[in-house]
Write an enzyme that holds these catalytic residues in place. Structure first.
Site, PDB file in Angstrom:
ATOM      1  N   CYS A 213       4.194 -67.519  -8.366  1.00  0.00           N
ATOM      2  CA  CYS A 213       4.919 -67.072  -9.560  1.00  0.00           C
ATOM      3  C   CYS A 213       5.036 -68.174 -10.605  1.00  0.00           C
ATOM      4  CB  CYS A 213       6.289 -66.537  -9.179  1.00  0.00           C
ATOM      5  SG  CYS A 213       6.183 -65.185  -7.989  1.00  0.00           S
TER       6      CYS A 213
ATOM      7  N   LYS B 258      14.440 -60.576 -14.663  1.00  0.00           N
ATOM      8  CA  LYS B 258      15.248 -59.457 -14.186  1.00  0.00           C
ATOM      9  C   LYS B 258      15.093 -58.222 -15.065  1.00  0.00           C
ATOM     10  CE  LYS B 258      18.300 -57.112 -12.010  1.00  0.00           C
ATOM     11  NZ  LYS B 258      17.523 -55.924 -12.377  1.00  0.00           N
TER      12      LYS B 258
ATOM     13  N   HIS C 135       8.493 -59.121 -14.786  1.00  0.00           N
ATOM     14  CA  HIS C 135       7.855 -60.268 -14.121  1.00  0.00           C
ATOM     15  C   HIS C 135       6.400 -59.945 -13.738  1.00  0.00           C
ATOM     16  CE1 HIS C 135       7.213 -63.754 -11.735  1.00  0.00           C
ATOM     17  NE2 HIS C 135       7.673 -63.314 -10.584  1.00  0.00           N
TER      18      HIS C 135
END
Lengths: 125, 378
Positions: B74, B320, B324
């Protein structure tokens, strides 16, 4: 050479109650099996793993990868055995009785999807 | 950036092409000015059966330059930005196109969970059943046990980030939520629930980074500079960490970025941090020096990190609520910060005098961390 052989050998030893971790000449303790100390690059020798550990953290998951999709809720924990930690599956049904510090013993079970062996924790009552 | 969300029927290459063309247009540069392309992606092999995306994405962007994919889970986007900065500072490139993208929404939840779990240790975590919600749940319980925080504290992080996304037209979820919504949502991995978790997202983001020489010689509209960037690593698996409720890779990456920029945490006006789960934002602001260890859990609840607080965190909506799309995230954080610092963002009014922004991008359970400090230069 550690490789897959090293993992299988470690699981064999744990299943027999003869688990081990590794220590380098400078005193760094480590697991998983490796060819050199991840901290300093030194050589490693096996030391006996304590038979009982303390649960450091745990969770029960309602989502999983496809390998465990038919087996949720799935309990997972990290437990400390002397100077090293191990990740293992926990009996989700007993999650209500768990807390940080619960004493666990290390064992080995087959993963239901493909028979590969994984560490599991037994709750010491 | 493309809008973040569900791009059913579109391919990763199309999304990146869109983002890249917008970035070049914003930079007032033609595609043939690009000396190097770094493309960040994590799950291409599983999500689109596609590896070797460097050349593919160069073609999508209309760029003929050396093109390399950068992967750090990520944190891929942040790592690609750092590669771009390094190439320019080393004098091997003057103009670098850096971007990332991911397609995830077409995957089933188990398949997406499996794709993302590749960022953990396969033999000692994933094979045993650890997923990322599970791993962050282990960190959350350890944090709660040590510092006495609870689910309500974390819920305020999700509430804040959703509120910030309402006016961001590029965000995936533009709805406000309440603390009760978070606490009553289904549990994913206890103690983390569905609204403690970021969504699965499709999207792409791109930036153009240029050397001082090129900015001057071409008179480019570059009012924000990369003041410093730092990256650090930790052991991949949680079981090998001394602490489950601290993230030393973030601390070290931040120290390096602060040292490189001559900027400290008290100088930072706003930050975009890696809130893949609500606990991750708490660990991030502690690692970055915005809160003491064990005190960051109160920052959203007491207003320190809200839009009107002393250091707004995730004004974009964060992972959030903005979403993402893994490889795009670290790049999008910087794209959003630039707009916030220059008045071109829906939430820029919250930080009218801001001159320093910080991006924090993390991979796995923060086995990789990249911190980038941005500064307004004109």
């Amino acid at each position: 050479m550690i490789g897959e052989v090293g993992l299988e050998e470690w699981l064999d030893a744990v299943a027999l109650g003869d688990g081990y971790y590794y220590r380098c000449p400078k005193g760094h303790a480590t697991l998983p099996p490796r060819d050199c100390c991840p901290e300093c690059g030194g050589g490693l020798e096996r030391r006996p793993l304590p038979s009982r550990g303390e649960l450091r953290s745990y969770t029960v998951s309602n989502v999983s990868t496809p390998e465990y999709d038919d087996h949720t809720p799935l309990g997972i924990g990290i437990a400390t055995f002397g100077p090293v930690d191990v990740t293992g599956r926990l009996p989700a049904a007993e999650s209500g009785t768990l807390e940080t510090g619960t004493t666990v013993r290390l064992a080995v079970e087959e993963r239901p999807s493909d028979g590969s062996r994984v560490p599991v924790f037994r709750i010491d009552r | 950036m493309t809008p973040f969300g569900d791009h059913a029927g579109r391919t990763g290459r199309e999304l990146f092409g869109d983002a890249a063309r917008r970035a070049l247009e914003d930079a007032s540069l033609p595609a043939d000015a690009v000396d190097e392309l770094f493309f960040s992606a994590f799950a291409g092999e599983l999500s689109e059966s596609q590896s070797h995306q460097g050349p593919l994405m160069a073609s999508a962007a209309g760029v003929s330059a050396p093109a390399t994919r950068v992967e750090a889970a990520c944190a891929s986007g942040g790592a690609a930005v750092r590669q771009a900065v390094t190439a320019i500072r080393a004098g091997v490139a003057d103009v670098v196109l850096v971007g990332g993208g991911e397609k995830l929404t077409h995957l089933s939840t188990p398949d997406a969970t499996e794709a993302l779990s590749l960022a953990a240790d396969e033999r000692w975590e994933t094979r045993i059943g650890t997923t990322f919600p599970g791993a962050y749940a282990l960190m959350t319980r350890a944090y709660f046990d040590r510092f006495g925080a609870d689910r309500t504290d974390l819920a305020h992080v999700a509430v804040k980030n959703h509120a910030n996304a309402v006016d961001n037209e590029l965000a995936q979820y533009r709805n406000e939520i309440t603390v009760e919504d978070v606490l009553e949502a289904p549990i994913v991995s206890e103690p983390l629930g569905l609204f403690d978790s970021c969504p699965l997202t499709d999207g792409a983001a791109a930036l153009v980074l240029a050397s001082d020489d090129v900015v001057r010689s071409r008179n480019l509209p570059a009012s924000v500079a990369v003041a410093g960037v730092g990256q650090a690593s930790d052991r991949l698996s949680l079981q090998e960490r001394d602490s489950l409720c601290e993230t030393p890779a973030t601390e070290t990456a931040a120290e390096r970025a602060y040292a490189a920029s001559g900027i400290g945490p008290s100088d930072v006006d706003l930050a975009e941090v890696h809130d893949c789960f609500t606990i991750a934002e708490v660990l991030a602001i502690e690692g970055l020096g915005f809160a003491e260890n064990g005190e960051g859990y109160g920052a959203a609840r007491d207003g320190t990190t809200t839009a009107t607080g002393s250091i707004p965190v995730n004004l974009s909506g964060g992972l959030k609520a903005k979403g993402h799309p893994v490889g795009a995230t670290g790049v999008a954080q910087i794209a959003e910060l630039v707009k916030l610092l220059t008045g071109g963002h829906a939430n820029a009014d919250a930080v009218p005098d801001a001159t320093v922004g910080l991006a924090h991008n993390a991979g796995g359970t923060v086995a990789s961390a990249v911190v980038t400090v941005l500064e307004v230069v004109e």
